[in-house]
Enzyme design. Structure first.
Site, mmCIF file in Angstrom:
data_model
loop_
_atom_site.group_PDB
_atom_site.id
_atom_site.type_symbol
_atom_site.label_atom_id
_atom_site.label_comp_id
_atom_site.label_asym_id
_atom_site.label_seq_id
_atom_site.Cartn_x
_atom_site.Cartn_y
_atom_site.Cartn_z
ATOM 1 N N LYS A 22 5.778 2.100 -8.923
ATOM 2 C CA LYS A 22 4.914 1.498 -7.883
ATOM 3 C C LYS A 22 3.701 2.394 -7.640
ATOM 4 C CE LYS A 22 5.900 2.152 -3.372
ATOM 5 N NZ LYS A 22 4.782 2.702 -2.582
ATOM 6 N N ASN A 23 3.928 3.695 -7.516
ATOM 7 C CA ASN A 23 2.849 4.593 -7.102
ATOM 8 C C ASN A 23 1.904 4.977 -8.223
ATOM 9 O OD1 ASN A 23 3.860 4.351 -4.577
ATOM 10 N ND2 ASN A 23 4.806 6.377 -4.495
ATOM 11 N N ARG A 92 -1.302 -0.008 3.458
ATOM 12 C CA ARG A 92 -2.324 0.986 3.732
ATOM 13 C C ARG A 92 -2.785 1.703 2.477
ATOM 14 N NH1 ARG A 92 -1.791 5.354 3.725
ATOM 15 N NH2 ARG A 92 -3.301 5.815 5.367
ATOM 16 N N CYS A 116 1.784 3.857 9.775
ATOM 17 C CA CYS A 116 2.966 3.034 9.503
ATOM 18 C C CYS A 116 4.163 3.760 10.104
ATOM 19 C CB CYS A 116 3.124 2.831 8.000
ATOM 20 S SG CYS A 116 3.431 4.368 7.154
ATOM 21 N N ARG A 121 -0.770 8.585 9.008
ATOM 22 C CA ARG A 121 -1.426 8.300 7.714
ATOM 23 C C ARG A 121 -2.960 8.303 7.837
ATOM 24 N NH1 ARG A 121 2.548 5.743 4.497
ATOM 25 N NH2 ARG A 121 1.383 6.459 2.681
ATOM 26 N N PRO A 122 -3.566 9.361 8.340
ATOM 27 C CA PRO A 122 -5.030 9.395 8.457
ATOM 28 C C PRO A 122 -5.694 9.369 7.080
ATOM 29 C CG PRO A 122 -4.100 11.554 8.880
ATOM 30 C CD PRO A 122 -2.939 10.616 8.756
ATOM 31 N N ILE A 123 -6.999 9.082 7.066
ATOM 32 C CA ILE A 123 -7.731 9.094 5.784
ATOM 33 C C ILE A 123 -8.942 10.028 5.872
ATOM 34 C CG2 ILE A 123 -6.962 6.803 5.017
ATOM 35 C CD1 ILE A 123 -9.696 5.731 5.996
ATOM 36 N N ASP A 124 -8.862 11.016 6.750
ATOM 37 C CA ASP A 124 -9.989 11.943 6.924
ATOM 38 C C ASP A 124 -10.333 12.694 5.635
ATOM 39 O OD1 ASP A 124 -7.365 13.003 7.492
ATOM 40 O OD2 ASP A 124 -8.341 14.883 7.975
ATOM 41 N N ASP A 305 9.541 11.275 -0.824
ATOM 42 C CA ASP A 305 10.022 9.893 -1.009
ATOM 43 C C ASP A 305 11.504 9.830 -1.352
ATOM 44 O OD1 ASP A 305 6.954 8.583 -2.510
ATOM 45 O OD2 ASP A 305 7.502 9.103 -0.458
ATOM 46 N N ILE A 327 6.111 16.784 4.803
ATOM 47 C CA ILE A 327 4.934 16.006 4.411
ATOM 48 C C ILE A 327 4.518 15.004 5.489
ATOM 49 C CG2 ILE A 327 3.935 14.474 2.657
ATOM 50 C CD1 ILE A 327 4.600 17.286 1.589
ATOM 51 N N ARG A 397 9.271 -4.097 -1.039
ATOM 52 C CA ARG A 397 7.910 -3.619 -1.332
ATOM 53 C C ARG A 397 7.924 -2.708 -2.550
ATOM 54 N NH1 ARG A 397 4.306 -2.002 3.634
ATOM 55 N NH2 ARG A 397 3.032 -1.671 1.805
HETATM 56 C C1 EPZ Z 1 1.351 8.727 -1.611
HETATM 57 O O1 EPZ Z 1 0.933 8.371 -0.305
HETATM 58 C C2 EPZ Z 1 2.510 7.799 -1.938
HETATM 59 N N1 EPZ Z 1 2.050 6.408 -1.918
HETATM 60 C C3 EPZ Z 1 3.624 7.983 -0.891
HETATM 61 O O2 EPZ Z 1 4.718 7.146 -1.271
HETATM 62 C C4 EPZ Z 1 4.077 9.442 -0.943
HETATM 63 O O3 EPZ Z 1 5.059 9.655 0.054
HETATM 64 C C5 EPZ Z 1 2.873 10.370 -0.684
HETATM 65 O O4 EPZ Z 1 1.823 10.087 -1.645
HETATM 66 C C6 EPZ Z 1 3.243 11.836 -0.805
HETATM 67 O O5 EPZ Z 1 3.766 12.095 -2.065
HETATM 68 C C7 EPZ Z 1 1.400 5.920 -2.997
HETATM 69 O O6 EPZ Z 1 1.163 6.617 -3.978
HETATM 70 C C8 EPZ Z 1 0.987 4.489 -2.943
HETATM 71 P P1 EPZ Z 1 -0.783 11.765 0.871
HETATM 72 P P2 EPZ Z 1 -0.444 8.997 0.307
HETATM 73 O O7 EPZ Z 1 -2.218 11.432 1.030
HETATM 74 O O8 EPZ Z 1 -1.449 9.120 -0.769
HETATM 75 C C9 EPZ Z 1 -1.734 13.575 5.140
HETATM 76 C C10 EPZ Z 1 6.388 5.547 -0.955
HETATM 77 O O9 EPZ Z 1 7.413 5.520 -0.262
HETATM 78 N N2 EPZ Z 1 -3.104 13.089 4.938
HETATM 79 O O10 EPZ Z 1 -0.371 12.692 -0.236
HETATM 80 O O11 EPZ Z 1 -0.792 8.225 1.513
HETATM 81 C C11 EPZ Z 1 -0.754 12.426 5.331
HETATM 82 O O12 EPZ Z 1 -0.759 11.984 6.677
HETATM 83 C C12 EPZ Z 1 5.099 6.091 -0.373
HETATM 84 O O13 EPZ Z 1 6.314 5.146 -2.142
HETATM 85 C C13 EPZ Z 1 -4.093 13.445 5.856
HETATM 86 O O14 EPZ Z 1 -3.834 14.139 6.820
HETATM 87 O O15 EPZ Z 1 0.075 10.434 0.728
HETATM 88 C C14 EPZ Z 1 0.557 13.041 4.942
HETATM 89 O O16 EPZ Z 1 1.064 13.778 6.040
HETATM 90 C C15 EPZ Z 1 5.272 6.571 1.067
HETATM 91 N N3 EPZ Z 1 -5.352 12.982 5.665
HETATM 92 C C16 EPZ Z 1 0.163 14.016 3.819
HETATM 93 O O17 EPZ Z 1 -1.262 14.222 3.951
HETATM 94 C C17 EPZ Z 1 -5.692 12.186 4.598
HETATM 95 O O18 EPZ Z 1 -6.873 11.810 4.466
HETATM 96 C C18 EPZ Z 1 0.445 13.490 2.419
HETATM 97 O O19 EPZ Z 1 -0.248 12.283 2.293
HETATM 98 C C19 EPZ Z 1 -4.685 11.835 3.672
HETATM 99 C C20 EPZ Z 1 -3.397 12.304 3.855
#
Ligand code: EPZ
Length: 417
Positions: A22-23, A92, A116, A121-124, A305, A327, A397
């Protein structure tokens, strides 16, 4: 509300085929927008998140043809640059379409992808990186407007090795001017899959899998055919089910290298694991030993995960196990449902302390997120009596045909109302 009805107590035995990741699929589908042509993908999992991504791609003008695991994306006429709010909210991780849409059309408007069940899940990190690449980013009452007259590739450093931010910058930079270097990049295998397909499309990306990724901007990309890597989290989930039910299973179509941190933790339960070229055999132990410590970390550390599936498996282990979630800030929501089934778990901040019990009792429980839902399926498989699990849309999902695959392994599971 649709549910799974599970009668626990059966050992899982037999073979299970692991589906496409999926990812890896989601960012790779987003990458198809960068090419004004056709992207043909194989080993695409039949899961709800892929259906949502197909809807979003059709919304921006792509034509999509699907036949079983084959998906063909014709992105010659990407016209729209707005990602609709309703679809953004449904998934998201559609935020990674933003980099691709800006890469193709030099603009993209989308609503802030809400948090969620597992965290804010911020996107900063994504937005800060976009600004560094000369994208104007304006936020106004929940909407984000991005546009640029020229993507200026540059060197940037991620404060955290975010998977999504790493992927988004890769997608934004491949058609940018000059070279981009991403420092402190995420190292997940799904990022290597993304690099592989981008390079097959004519991009120039290297370093994926390490913490420094280099992208040399090119003018155009070309049609591509690509096979998605196996889903390492689905594989880990079935292995946890094998241990939890003290069964004997063989996983086909697995990339063993991607799950070494999971395997080493499973061996601490005294399960026996036999590794072959593309398959893994697991023989569960009649006594599941507890695991002293599990700490979730960015890859190649233990994956977040897999956290909930391990906690569920450890509810009936010998001794005490300590699991720390580093995480996401809120990824223990499923624990209250396990406690309803008789589990002895104490959550203190980001740490769960699991004291093994003899067995769980079937109950009415609810899934609130994808991996927490998988943990509750595991609990149903091991509990005495019948478990009714509602909220299974969350599980669908990310797990292709999980009920059918479990039935083939001897589980007593069926869909209910
Ligand atoms: C990806 O999510 C995966 N999703 C997640 O899998 C996985 O848990 C995660 O990476 C960590 O490995 C997909 O690939 C579709 P991150 P992503 O950005 O990209 C913080 C599943 O169950 N952060 O690595 O959203 C965030 O809040 C899903 O398959 C910021 O602060 O994860 C988190 O605490 C769940 N600011 C940490 O970083 C940002 O701009 C890791 O998030 C982005 C992230």
């Amino acid at each position: 509300m649709e549910s799974y009805i599970i009668n626990g107590g059966n050992k899982l035995e037999g073979r299970v085929n692991i589906s496409g990741s999926k990812n890896a699929t989601l960012p790779i589908m987003a990458a198809s927008i960068l090419n004004e042509g056709t992207t043909t993908l194989y080993n695409v999992p039949d899961i709800y998140d892929v259906k949502i991504m197909i809807n979003i791609l059709e919304n921006v003008g792509c034509k999509i043809y699907r036949n079983r695991d084959k998906v063909v994306i014709d992105s010659r006429n990407v016209s729209d640059t707005v990602i609709p709010d309703v679809l953004m909210r449904q998934m998201r991780s559609s935020v990674m379409l933003v980099g691709a849409v800006i890469g193709r059309k030099r603009q993209c408007n989308f609503s802030y992808p809400g948090g969620c069940e597992i965290g804010a899940r911020p996107i900063d990190l994504h937005m800060r990186a976009f600004r560094k690449l000369n994208v104007n980013v304006r936020e106004n009452s929940g909407y984000i407007y991005c546009d640029t007259d020229c993507i200026k590739n540059t060197e940037l450093n991620l404060d955290f090795p975010s998977v999504g931010a790493t992927e988004n910058v890769m997608l934004l930079s491949v058609l940018g001017e000059g070279n981009t270097t991403i420092k402190n990049a995420a190292r997940e295998p799904e990022i290597i899959d993304l690099q592989n397909i981008l390079n097959k499309m004519g991009a120039k990306v290297q370093g994926a899998g390490s913490n420094i990724i280099y992208i040399e901007g090119v003018k155009k990309l070309k049609d591509v055919t690509y096979t998605i890597m196996p889903d390492r989290i689905e594989a880990g989930t079935y292995l946890c089910m094998g241990v939890a039910t003290k069964g004997h299973i063989i996983l086909d179509n697995v990339n063993v290298e991607h799950i070494s941190s999971i395997l080493s933790k499973l061996e601490e339960t005294k399960a026996r694991i036999i590794i072959r070229k593309n398959s893994i055999e697991l023989i569960g132990n009649s006594k599941i030993m507890g695991i002293d410590t599990i700490k979730t970390m960015p890859y190649p550390g233990f994956p977040t995960d897999m956290q909930s599936q391990f906690v569920s498996m450890l509810t009936i282990s010998k001794g005490t196990s300590i699991v720390t979630e580093n995480i996401f800030e809120n990824r223990f929501k499923y624990v209250s449902e396990l406690i309803r089934m008789g589990a002895k778990i104490n959550v203190e901040g980001r740490t769960a302390i699991i004291k093994g019990v003899k067995n769980l009792e079937g109950a009415l429980i609810e899934a609130h997120d994808l991996r927490g839902g998988a943990a509750l399926v595991i609990a149903g498989l091991i509990a005495n009596g019948q478990t009714k699990l509602i909220g299974i849309k969350h599980i669908q999902r990310g797990y292709e045909d999980i009920d059918k695959k479990l039935l083939l392994l001897g589980a007593k599971i069926k869909k209910g109302e």
